[in-house]
Design an enzyme around this catalytic site. Structure first.
Site, PDB file in Angstrom:
ATOM      1  N   GLU A 133     -17.563   0.028 -47.916  1.00 12.74           N
ATOM      2  CA  GLU A 133     -16.651   0.898 -48.642  1.00 12.74           C
ATOM      3  C   GLU A 133     -15.214   0.435 -48.464  1.00 12.74           C
ATOM      4  O   GLU A 133     -14.877  -0.195 -47.465  1.00 12.74           O
ATOM      5  CB  GLU A 133     -16.785   2.339 -48.131  1.00 12.74           C
ATOM      6  CG  GLU A 133     -18.141   2.941 -48.500  1.00 12.74           C
ATOM      7  CD  GLU A 133     -18.366   4.356 -47.966  1.00 12.74           C
ATOM      8  OE1 GLU A 133     -18.957   5.155 -48.694  1.00 12.74           O
ATOM      9  OE2 GLU A 133     -17.969   4.654 -46.829  1.00 12.74           O
ATOM     10  N   CYS A 146      -7.550   0.524 -47.567  1.00 17.16           N
ATOM     11  CA  CYS A 146      -8.270   0.451 -46.288  1.00 17.16           C
ATOM     12  C   CYS A 146      -9.515  -0.391 -46.554  1.00 17.16           C
ATOM     13  O   CYS A 146     -10.361  -0.003 -47.353  1.00 17.16           O
ATOM     14  CB  CYS A 146      -8.625   1.873 -45.846  1.00 17.16           C
ATOM     15  SG  CYS A 146      -9.564   1.939 -44.310  1.00 17.16           S
ATOM     16  N   CYS A 153     -21.053  -1.741 -38.093  1.00 15.17           N
ATOM     17  CA  CYS A 153     -20.173  -2.089 -36.977  1.00 15.17           C
ATOM     18  C   CYS A 153     -21.018  -2.116 -35.714  1.00 15.17           C
ATOM     19  O   CYS A 153     -21.915  -1.293 -35.559  1.00 15.17           O
ATOM     20  CB  CYS A 153     -19.054  -1.052 -36.837  1.00 15.17           C
ATOM     21  SG  CYS A 153     -17.831  -1.469 -35.559  1.00 15.17           S
ATOM     22  N   CYS A 157     -19.099   3.323 -31.277  1.00 17.02           N
ATOM     23  CA  CYS A 157     -18.298   4.462 -30.802  1.00 17.02           C
ATOM     24  C   CYS A 157     -18.954   5.759 -31.291  1.00 17.02           C
ATOM     25  O   CYS A 157     -19.180   5.918 -32.494  1.00 17.02           O
ATOM     26  CB  CYS A 157     -16.863   4.371 -31.326  1.00 17.02           C
ATOM     27  SG  CYS A 157     -16.038   2.839 -30.839  1.00 17.02           S
ATOM     28  N   CYS A 160     -17.630   7.818 -34.431  1.00 13.31           N
ATOM     29  CA  CYS A 160     -17.359   7.141 -35.698  1.00 13.31           C
ATOM     30  C   CYS A 160     -18.656   6.960 -36.470  1.00 13.31           C
ATOM     31  O   CYS A 160     -19.644   6.449 -35.933  1.00 13.31           O
ATOM     32  CB  CYS A 160     -16.713   5.783 -35.422  1.00 13.31           C
ATOM     33  SG  CYS A 160     -16.420   4.814 -36.925  1.00 13.31           S
ATOM     34  N   GLY A 214     -16.311  -1.688 -39.726  1.00 14.14           N
ATOM     35  CA  GLY A 214     -16.359  -2.915 -38.941  1.00 14.14           C
ATOM     36  C   GLY A 214     -15.254  -3.056 -37.928  1.00 14.14           C
ATOM     37  O   GLY A 214     -14.245  -2.359 -37.961  1.00 14.14           O
ATOM     38  N   GLU A 215     -15.473  -3.996 -37.006  1.00 12.36           N
ATOM     39  CA  GLU A 215     -14.484  -4.341 -36.003  1.00 12.36           C
ATOM     40  C   GLU A 215     -13.919  -5.703 -36.411  1.00 12.36           C
ATOM     41  O   GLU A 215     -14.576  -6.735 -36.246  1.00 12.36           O
ATOM     42  CB  GLU A 215     -15.156  -4.394 -34.614  1.00 12.36           C
ATOM     43  CG  GLU A 215     -14.343  -5.054 -33.517  1.00 12.36           C
ATOM     44  CD  GLU A 215     -12.908  -4.559 -33.411  1.00 12.36           C
ATOM     45  OE1 GLU A 215     -12.661  -3.336 -33.439  1.00 12.36           O
ATOM     46  OE2 GLU A 215     -12.007  -5.422 -33.312  1.00 12.36           O
ATOM     47  N   SER A 248      -6.601  -3.384 -36.971  1.00 11.76           N
ATOM     48  CA  SER A 248      -6.893  -2.354 -35.981  1.00 11.76           C
ATOM     49  C   SER A 248      -8.123  -2.762 -35.194  1.00 11.76           C
ATOM     50  O   SER A 248      -9.130  -3.174 -35.759  1.00 11.76           O
ATOM     51  CB  SER A 248      -7.146  -1.033 -36.716  1.00 11.76           C
ATOM     52  OG  SER A 248      -7.558  -0.025 -35.819  1.00 11.76           O
ATOM     53  N   SER A 271      -7.040   0.959 -30.967  1.00  8.04           N
ATOM     54  CA  SER A 271      -7.717   2.258 -30.932  1.00  8.04           C
ATOM     55  C   SER A 271      -7.988   2.607 -29.478  1.00  8.04           C
ATOM     56  O   SER A 271      -8.978   2.174 -28.904  1.00  8.04           O
ATOM     57  CB  SER A 271      -9.035   2.183 -31.706  1.00  8.04           C
ATOM     58  OG  SER A 271      -8.778   1.929 -33.066  1.00  8.04           O
ATOM     59  N   LEU A 272      -7.100   3.389 -28.891  1.00 12.34           N
ATOM     60  CA  LEU A 272      -7.207   3.667 -27.454  1.00 12.34           C
ATOM     61  C   LEU A 272      -8.049   4.924 -27.193  1.00 12.34           C
ATOM     62  O   LEU A 272      -9.048   4.886 -26.515  1.00 12.34           O
ATOM     63  CB  LEU A 272      -5.814   3.799 -26.845  1.00 12.34           C
ATOM     64  CG  LEU A 272      -5.802   3.788 -25.320  1.00 12.34           C
ATOM     65  CD1 LEU A 272      -6.183   2.418 -24.780  1.00 12.34           C
ATOM     66  CD2 LEU A 272      -4.447   4.211 -24.772  1.00 12.34           C
ATOM     67  N   ASN A 350     -11.786  13.387 -37.541  1.00 12.37           N
ATOM     68  CA  ASN A 350     -12.483  13.737 -38.769  1.00 12.37           C
ATOM     69  C   ASN A 350     -13.950  13.946 -38.452  1.00 12.37           C
ATOM     70  O   ASN A 350     -14.530  13.182 -37.691  1.00 12.37           O
ATOM     71  CB  ASN A 350     -12.335  12.616 -39.802  1.00 12.37           C
ATOM     72  CG  ASN A 350     -10.896  12.465 -40.240  1.00 12.37           C
ATOM     73  OD1 ASN A 350     -10.259  13.428 -40.657  1.00 12.37           O
ATOM     74  ND2 ASN A 350     -10.354  11.262 -40.122  1.00 12.37           N
ATOM     75  N   CYS A 393     -10.626   8.178 -41.850  1.00  7.48           N
ATOM     76  CA  CYS A 393     -10.914   7.344 -40.677  1.00  7.48           C
ATOM     77  C   CYS A 393     -12.210   7.786 -40.023  1.00  7.48           C
ATOM     78  O   CYS A 393     -12.395   8.949 -39.712  1.00  7.48           O
ATOM     79  CB  CYS A 393      -9.820   7.474 -39.622  1.00  7.48           C
ATOM     80  SG  CYS A 393      -8.193   7.076 -40.201  1.00  7.48           S
TER      81      CYS A 393
HETATM   82  N1  SAH Z   1     -13.016  -1.046 -35.511  1.00 12.23           N
HETATM   83  C1  SAH Z   1     -11.618  -0.901 -35.712  1.00 12.23           C
HETATM   84  C2  SAH Z   1     -11.219  -0.465 -37.097  1.00 12.23           C
HETATM   85  C3  SAH Z   1     -12.001   0.642 -37.788  1.00 12.23           C
HETATM   86  S1  SAH Z   1     -11.729   2.307 -37.415  1.00 12.23           S
HETATM   87  C4  SAH Z   1     -11.045   0.061 -34.681  1.00 12.23           C
HETATM   88  O1  SAH Z   1     -11.807   0.656 -33.956  1.00 12.23           O
HETATM   89  O2  SAH Z   1      -9.839   0.136 -34.559  1.00 12.23           O
HETATM   90  C5  SAH Z   1     -10.126   2.781 -37.837  1.00 12.23           C
HETATM   91  C6  SAH Z   1      -9.607   3.900 -36.950  1.00 12.23           C
HETATM   92  O3  SAH Z   1     -10.284   5.141 -37.175  1.00 12.23           O
HETATM   93  C7  SAH Z   1      -9.801   3.592 -35.484  1.00 12.23           C
HETATM   94  O4  SAH Z   1      -8.649   3.930 -34.761  1.00 12.23           O
HETATM   95  C8  SAH Z   1     -10.938   4.502 -35.131  1.00 12.23           C
HETATM   96  O5  SAH Z   1     -11.015   4.747 -33.757  1.00 12.23           O
HETATM   97  C9  SAH Z   1     -10.606   5.729 -35.934  1.00 12.23           C
HETATM   98  N2  SAH Z   1     -11.713   6.669 -36.054  1.00 12.23           N
HETATM   99  C10 SAH Z   1     -13.035   6.408 -35.945  1.00 12.23           C
HETATM  100  N3  SAH Z   1     -13.752   7.523 -36.106  1.00 12.23           N
HETATM  101  C11 SAH Z   1     -12.871   8.520 -36.322  1.00 12.23           C
HETATM  102  C12 SAH Z   1     -13.006   9.914 -36.574  1.00 12.23           C
HETATM  103  N4  SAH Z   1     -14.193  10.485 -36.645  1.00 12.23           N
HETATM  104  N5  SAH Z   1     -11.867  10.626 -36.757  1.00 12.23           N
HETATM  105  C13 SAH Z   1     -10.661  10.039 -36.710  1.00 12.23           C
HETATM  106  N6  SAH Z   1     -10.470   8.740 -36.489  1.00 12.23           N
HETATM  107  C14 SAH Z   1     -11.565   7.985 -36.277  1.00 12.23           C
END
Ligand code: SAH
Length: 400
Positions: A133, A146, A153, A157, A160, A214-215, A248, A271-272, A350, A393
């Site tokens: 997407e 985006c 991925c 996490c 996500c 994806g990462e 990211s 993404s911390l 989200n 996100c």
């Molecule tokens: N893999 C990469 C890029 C994709 S995610 C990364 O992790 O950075 C893009 C951003 O959305 C990241 O900061 C991720 O942690 C965040 N994200 C993932 N799931 C989410 C959710 N359910 N709500 C809000 N942000 C989220």
């Protein structure tokens, strides 16, 4: 550290999955997939090749090298792959020529629109049926896309949606770039709403965020090839500004150092989501490899190498990572590495399928921001778009 307040006197919810099973490795830890599963390779496309390689490819196809520039002009400035629109090419072998350099990469399966037409989520099917997407968003003065860098991925996490199905495969450089070209085509056709009368911004994608599926740093070579094509001047590429491209990452430390050494000043985001390893170990499985301090050191090194201020992304999850003491600890860790090099981007969580977690309450969000700012760390809550169409996100799951 500040005195405990109501912001701290809340329960500590621990990450857990409900309604779905997180894939585990042989030792019972969340599975991490760094290598792309072997699948049929996508066809080689103009956007996979450097300008020199494009010429060589034409010669290989038995055509004069200068045609490469003509085809690149159609693709990167008119956003077309349709031979019928390329009347400057010889009619006799036009089809063959175009098929050779611009093979079909993806078909549009569906598009969902929201925000009165200002946000579009595209679902694409790749040559092997893999689904990805991208989300196109018009803002005042800019148009952001985006993009996805992998189908699925491998970082797993638990909050996500993309990670829940694991990694299908890496996307090719051309598949990454094609998302931008197709979005530009849609904009040129007037399909993105919201253009105001007299608006002077260029009607094309101005900003890219690698925050789709994806990462990106797990697909490093193809990511960089795509970025080079995005920033190459037209007609060799899309002529975009590197500063307007944000990469990211979940925190693949060696790849962050490699990115810093490229000398392409893309914007970098980490993404911390937790400043303490105890929680981050559970929230971000890759924290088993690279800890919070290593990831922050790498982010600081990125700033040193490029002069680009880095972003720290922090999804605010109710009672899990939104305690006041965590805002204080985050500020302390960032300030320990200097001032003026970083800003924090909290993102209210989200919802995703099977998740028991929700976004922090508004008052808690504000308190989190207040503490960071009080410590001198610039902080802005991210405006998330596209929640109604599962386009925000962490919500991209690409189901047909
Ligand atoms: N893999 C990469 C890029 C994709 S995610 C990364 O992790 O950075 C893009 C951003 O959305 C990241 O900061 C991720 O942690 C965040 N994200 C993932 N799931 C989410 C959710 N359910 N709500 C809000 N942000 C989220």
């Amino acid at each position: 550290m500040a005195e405990p307040t109501v912001a701290d006197a809340r329960p500590q919810v621990r990450p857990a999955t409900e309604g779905w099973q997180q894939a585990k490795d042989g030792t019972g830890r969340p599975l991490l997939q760094f290598a792309s599963p072997k699948r049929g390779k996508p066809p080689v496309h103009l956007a996979d090749l450097t300008p020199e390689e494009r010429k060589a490819k034409l010669v290989e196809l038995g055509m004069p090298a200068f045609r490469a520039k003509q085809i690149a002009t159609h693709y990167f400035t008119h956003y077309t792959s349709d031979p019928a629109e390329m009347t400057d090419l010889p009619a006799a072998n036009r089809e063959e020529l175009v098929r050779g350099l611009l093979p079909p990469l993806m078909t549009e399966v569906r598009r969902l629109t929201t925000d009165k037409g200002d946000t579009i989520k595209f679902l694409w099917k790749l040559h092997d049926g893999a689904l990805v997407e991208s989300v196109l968003m018009r803002y005042p003065g800019r148009i952001t896309l985006c993009v996805s860098s992998q189908a699925g991925c491998g970082m797993n996490c638990p909050f996500c949606a993309t990670g829940q199905a694991g990694l299908t495969r890496n996307m090719s450089a051309a598949e990454i770039v094609e998302q931008v070209v197709r979005a530009n085509r849609a904009i040129a056709n007037g399909e993105l709403g919201g253009k105001r009368p007299g608006e002077t911004t260029l009607e094309r994608v101005s900003n890219i965020v690698f925050m789709g599926m994806g990462e990106p740093l797990a697909n490093y070579g193809r990511l960089m090839s795509a970025v080079r094509t995005m920033v190459a001047p037209q007609p060799d590429g899309l002529g975009m500004s590197a500063r307007h491209i944000t990469v990211s990452t979940v925190g693949l430390v060696p790849a962050i150092h490699k990115l810093a050494a490229e000398k392409i000043p893309v914007t970098f985001a980490l993404s911390l989501h937790a400043p303490d390893d105890e929680l981050r170990d559970e929230l971000i499985p890759v924290n088993s490899r690279w800890k919070v301090d290593e990831a922050l050191d790498a982010a600081r090194a990125y700033f040193d190498a490029t002069g680009r201020r880095v972003s720290i992304e922090y999804a605010l999850i109710k009672d899990m990572n939104d305690h006041g003491w965590r805002a204080d600890l985050l500020a302390e860790k960032l300030n320990a590495r200097g001032r003026g090099w970083v800003h924090v981007n909290p993102i209210p969580l989200n919802p995703t399928p099977g998740s028991i977690w929700t976004a922090s309450e508004t008052a808690v969000q504000h308190e989190f921001v207040r503490r960071l700012e009080a410590a001198g760390v610039p902080t802005t809550i991210r405006d998330t778009r596209g929640k109604e169409i599962d386009g925000a996100c962490g919500q991209l799951a690409a189901a047909d």
